[in-house]
Write an enzyme that holds these catalytic residues in place. Structure first.
Site, PDB file in Angstrom:
ATOM      1  N   VAL A  23       0.868  -1.178   0.000  1.00 13.01           N
ATOM      2  CA  VAL A  23       0.000   0.000   0.000  1.00 13.01           C
ATOM      3  C   VAL A  23       0.905   1.229   0.000  1.00 13.01           C
ATOM      4  CG1 VAL A  23      -1.796   1.250   1.258  1.00 13.01           C
ATOM      5  CG2 VAL A  23      -1.794  -1.254   1.249  1.00 13.01           C
ATOM      6  N   HIS A  24       0.551   2.222  -0.829  1.00 12.28           N
ATOM      7  CA  HIS A  24       1.424   3.376  -0.987  1.00 12.28           C
ATOM      8  C   HIS A  24       0.656   4.689  -0.957  1.00 12.28           C
ATOM      9  CE1 HIS A  24       0.228   3.729  -5.274  1.00 12.28           C
ATOM     10  NE2 HIS A  24       0.127   2.413  -5.187  1.00 12.28           N
ATOM     11  N   VAL A  25       1.393   5.768  -0.683  1.00  8.61           N
ATOM     12  CA  VAL A  25       0.872   7.139  -0.702  1.00  8.61           C
ATOM     13  C   VAL A  25       1.897   8.009  -1.418  1.00  8.61           C
ATOM     14  CG1 VAL A  25      -0.452   6.917   1.441  1.00  8.61           C
ATOM     15  CG2 VAL A  25       1.901   7.723   1.539  1.00  8.61           C
TER      16      VAL A  25
END
Length: 156
Positions: free
Chosen positions: A42-44
């Site tokens: 999961v990335h931002v």
């Protein structure tokens, strides 16, 4: 070369290593469904500022990877969902995407009603007095357990 996308990984799913061993990694943005998060990174970060294309360079942990193929919907999925599947197979032609010309709302309604589903391996559900998640933590084979469920409504 212009940087068009920069992200920071904030979560590595429990089952991500399995997909890596099979030659691919799935990434999703932070709004990913909780169930998906166990199978992906999961990335931002920043918004996509251009299209990914064959020949571009992907940098992961200061290692450059040449993009050899780009699927038909990768840029849309990446921009809207932060979703991309990275395959490390060197293929020069992307797999053909599934035809997505359907009504998502209609598809969701197919799940309404009584169903029989496999309980996740990370569940607190007990078999022989032991939680399924404890089998997994101890490296034991996790028994398959099914549960009857009923979904009353689905909305998109």
């Amino acid at each position: 070369m212009k940087k068009i996308y920069e992200r920071e990984i904030i979560h590595l799913g429990d089952f991500l290593e399995e997909s890596y061993e099979e030659g691919f990694i799935i990434l999703f943005g932070e709004k990913a469904n909780e169930d998906y998060k166990e199978y992906c990174a999961v990335h931002v970060g920043t918004d996509l500022e251009g299209d990914l294309k064959q020949g571009d360079i992907l940098k992961l942990r200061n290692v450059d990877y040449k993009i050899t193929a780009v699927g038909d919907v990768v840029n849309t999925n990446l921009a809207e969902l932060g979703h991309i599947t990275l395959k490390f197979d060197g293929e020069v032609e992307a797999e053909k995407e599934v035809n997505l010309d359907f009504s998502f709302s209609e598809e969701l309604q197919k799940f309404v009603g009584k169903n029989h589903q496999l309980v996740p391996k990370t569940s607190n559900k007990k078999v022989n007095g032991k939680k399924l998640m404890d089998y997994q933590r101890e490296g034991l084979e996790v028994p398959k357990v099914y549960s009857d469920i009923e979904i009353y409504s689905m909305e998109d």
